[in-house]
Design a protein around this motif. Structure first.
Motif, PDB file in Angstrom:
ATOM      1  N   SER A 147      -9.387  10.168  -6.173  1.00 21.37           N
ATOM      2  CA  SER A 147      -9.349   8.835  -5.754  1.00 21.37           C
ATOM      3  C   SER A 147      -7.802   8.805  -5.513  1.00 21.37           C
ATOM      4  CB  SER A 147      -9.675   7.919  -6.568  1.00 21.37           C
ATOM      5  OG  SER A 147      -9.548   6.523  -5.695  1.00 21.37           O
ATOM      6  N   SER A 148      -7.554   8.012  -4.450  1.00 21.78           N
ATOM      7  CA  SER A 148      -6.023   7.675  -4.381  1.00 21.78           C
ATOM      8  C   SER A 148      -5.577   6.235  -3.902  1.00 21.78           C
ATOM      9  CB  SER A 148      -5.488   8.619  -3.081  1.00 21.78           C
ATOM     10  OG  SER A 148      -6.068   7.953  -1.902  1.00 21.78           O
ATOM     11  N   ARG A 149      -4.303   5.872  -4.081  1.00 19.38           N
ATOM     12  CA  ARG A 149      -3.923   4.421  -3.934  1.00 19.38           C
ATOM     13  C   ARG A 149      -2.574   4.857  -2.953  1.00 19.38           C
ATOM     14  NH1 ARG A 149      -8.207   3.770  -5.701  1.00 19.38           N
ATOM     15  NH2 ARG A 149      -9.096   2.458  -6.841  1.00 19.38           N
ATOM     16  N   ARG A 150      -2.398   3.809  -1.983  1.00 17.46           N
ATOM     17  CA  ARG A 150      -1.207   3.826  -1.184  1.00 17.46           C
ATOM     18  C   ARG A 150      -0.220   2.773  -1.608  1.00 17.46           C
ATOM     19  NH1 ARG A 150      -0.128   0.174   3.114  1.00 17.46           N
ATOM     20  NH2 ARG A 150      -2.666  -0.159   3.109  1.00 17.46           N
ATOM     21  N   ILE A 151       0.981   3.042  -1.545  1.00 14.33           N
ATOM     22  CA  ILE A 151       2.115   2.320  -2.177  1.00 14.33           C
ATOM     23  C   ILE A 151       3.222   2.257  -1.118  1.00 14.33           C
ATOM     24  CG2 ILE A 151       3.781   1.904  -3.989  1.00 14.33           C
ATOM     25  CD1 ILE A 151       1.627   3.832  -5.764  1.00 14.33           C
TER      26      ILE A 151
ATOM     27  N   ASP B  98      10.259   0.668   0.254  1.00 15.61           N
ATOM     28  CA  ASP B  98      11.296   0.638   1.166  1.00 15.61           C
ATOM     29  C   ASP B  98      10.810   0.817   2.756  1.00 15.61           C
ATOM     30  OD1 ASP B  98      13.360   0.453  -0.263  1.00 15.61           O
ATOM     31  OD2 ASP B  98      14.005   2.646  -0.468  1.00 15.61           O
ATOM     32  N   ALA B  99       9.640   0.245   2.930  1.00 13.09           N
ATOM     33  CA  ALA B  99       8.975   0.105   4.187  1.00 13.09           C
ATOM     34  C   ALA B  99       8.369   1.146   4.671  1.00 13.09           C
ATOM     35  CB  ALA B  99       9.878  -0.510   5.201  1.00 13.09           C
ATOM     36  N   SER B 100       8.202   2.264   3.742  1.00 16.71           N
ATOM     37  CA  SER B 100       7.511   3.595   4.148  1.00 16.71           C
ATOM     38  C   SER B 100       6.005   3.625   3.214  1.00 16.71           C
ATOM     39  CB  SER B 100       8.359   4.682   3.826  1.00 16.71           C
ATOM     40  OG  SER B 100       9.659   4.584   4.549  1.00 16.71           O
ATOM     41  N   ASP B 101       5.174   4.227   3.773  1.00 14.98           N
ATOM     42  CA  ASP B 101       4.408   4.435   2.964  1.00 14.98           C
ATOM     43  C   ASP B 101       4.143   5.844   2.211  1.00 14.98           C
ATOM     44  OD1 ASP B 101       2.829   2.187   3.761  1.00 14.98           O
ATOM     45  OD2 ASP B 101       1.555   3.530   5.424  1.00 14.98           O
ATOM     46  N   PHE B 102       3.743   5.486   0.788  1.00 13.80           N
ATOM     47  CA  PHE B 102       3.561   6.569  -0.142  1.00 13.80           C
ATOM     48  C   PHE B 102       2.226   6.712  -0.724  1.00 13.80           C
ATOM     49  CE2 PHE B 102       8.254   5.827   0.127  1.00 13.80           C
ATOM     50  CZ  PHE B 102       8.935   7.066   0.053  1.00 13.80           C
TER      51      PHE B 102
ATOM     52  N   THR C  44      -6.394   1.996  -0.691  1.00 12.04           N
ATOM     53  CA  THR C  44      -6.439   3.726  -0.934  1.00 12.04           C
ATOM     54  C   THR C  44      -5.857   4.234   0.123  1.00 12.04           C
ATOM     55  OG1 THR C  44      -8.485   4.069   0.400  1.00 12.04           O
ATOM     56  CG2 THR C  44      -8.824   3.220  -2.057  1.00 12.04           C
ATOM     57  N   GLY C  45      -5.546   5.495  -0.051  1.00  8.59           N
ATOM     58  CA  GLY C  45      -5.049   6.363   1.107  1.00  8.59           C
ATOM     59  C   GLY C  45      -6.185   6.697   2.260  1.00  8.59           C
ATOM     60  N   PRO C  46      -6.076   7.423   3.397  1.00  5.33           N
ATOM     61  CA  PRO C  46      -7.153   7.495   4.138  1.00  5.33           C
ATOM     62  C   PRO C  46      -8.313   8.303   3.774  1.00  5.33           C
ATOM     63  CG  PRO C  46      -5.099   8.716   4.869  1.00  5.33           C
ATOM     64  CD  PRO C  46      -4.730   7.900   3.756  1.00  5.33           C
TER      65      PRO C  46
END
Length: 343
Positions: free
Chosen positions: A181-185, A188-192, A17-19
């Motif tokens: 709710s959220s998800r982190r993806i 290209d080596a960056s968080d979205f 998840t995101g923070p």
């Protein structure tokens, strides 16, 4: 802090998840509520604001997916035709759609006096669910001032459950409402981030399925599916309109995991937007460049949309407190059922 599904050890899927585990993990996105609770009045307005600038002048990429169209939402036709969102999104009860649309129009005109005169009109986007069983919907209690209060209260810290538009909602026979709710993806080596907010007011009592297979019973006599759910999906991942519509469609998989079958009388709609693609209303160039996702990576977004939707609905059920509404109608809290099942 709102009670969430994870407080009971309930986890949906495998992605991180995101923070905040909220739609506000998408940078710039804010959510505000205005809640009305007085006697038989149990309703309100929820505002989702994609960024802090002038939405009409800096439109974001948007798409809609109508899973089942038993609904009275406003603005979806133009969202799909033009692929842009030019106002915040307001959620409320069915009879407040026109009121909320007017509030969005007035706010847009206040920021952009040329609307409807020197330039185009504005497309307000409003989603609705029928909170009639617990709220006196015929009172038409929501006003434009209530909508504006939801807009000005928007923050990156948001409440869930019986708040704003979710105040009088029911879901799978339990008390429903607002959930997120959220998800982190990593791309290209960056968080979205991909986040989902739901207004949950759907599902037949007894049909709810938890990720561990349990089937909570709210002990009601409801035997038909006649509710609705509005899903707002936000992401900062750049993509094309077609890709965003495909991702938005996968929110339906999250509903199905919970046991929903999108009944005849259920209005099930997703509105998605990406802050990663912004359009200048006054763009002078003949051509503009758009950065888009590599289609070979889109499965991660599909999974994120399904997982975040499933968890957002469960969060709405866990955060919502038991309520006695209009006509002494009662809705039990899923959190109370979970606490009792642990004894």
């Amino acid at each position: 802090m709102s009670v969430t599904a994870r407080d009971f050890g309930i986890v949906c899927g495998t992605m991180p998840t995101g923070p905040r585990n909220a739609i506000t993990d998408v940078p710039g996105v804010r959510v505000g509520h205005h809640t009305l609770r007085a006697g038989d009045i149990n309703t309100g307005v929820t505002a989702i604001v994609p960024h802090g600038g002038n939405m009409y002048r800096r439109k974001v990429l948007a798409a809609a997916d109508v899973i089942n169209g038993f609904g009275k939402s406003a603005g979806l036709v133009q969202v799909d035709e033009l692929g842009t969102l030019e106002t915040p999104i307001l959620l409320s009860n069915t009879f407040a759609v026109g009121t909320c649309a007017n509030a969005l129009i007035r706010e847009a005109i206040a920021q952009n006096p040329d609307i409807g005169r020197q330039t185009a009109t504005v497309n307000p986007v409003v989603g609705e669910c029928n909170d009639g069983p617990l709220n006196d919907i015929q009172a038409m209690a929501v006003t434009e001032d209530h909508a504006r209060l939801a807009l000005v209260s928007a923050s990156d810290e948001m409440a869930q459950g019986n708040v704003g538009a979710g105040t009088g909602m029911s879901c799978f026979g339990f008390k429903g409402g607002i959930g997120t709710s959220s998800r982190r993806i990593v791309l290209d080596a960056s968080d979205f981030h991909l986040g989902v907010l739901v207004l949950s007011n759907f599902g037949r009592a007894g049909d709810l399925v938890l990720p561990d297979g349990r089937r909570p019973s709210p002990k009601t006599t409801q035997d038909v599916e006649k509710g609705s759910v509005i899903i707002v999906l936000a992401t900062d991942i750049p993509m094309e309109h077609r890709q965003l519509q495909r991702v938005s469609r996968r929110c339906g998989a999250g509903l199905a995991r919970l046991g929903a079958f999108w009944g005849h009388g259920s209005g099930d709609i997703t509105v998605g937007f990406s802050t990663g693609v912004v359009f200048d209303h006054d763009e002078p160039a003949d051509f503009v460049q758009i950065r888009a996702l590599n289609e070979g990576r889109i499965d991660e977004l599909f999974r994120a949309a399904a997982e975040a939707t499933q968890e957002a609905v469960l969060n709405s059920l866990c955060a919502a407190e038991a309520m006695v509404g209009r006509g002494r109608q009662k809705r039990r809290s899923l959190a109370d059922w979970l606490r009792q099942s642990e004894r």
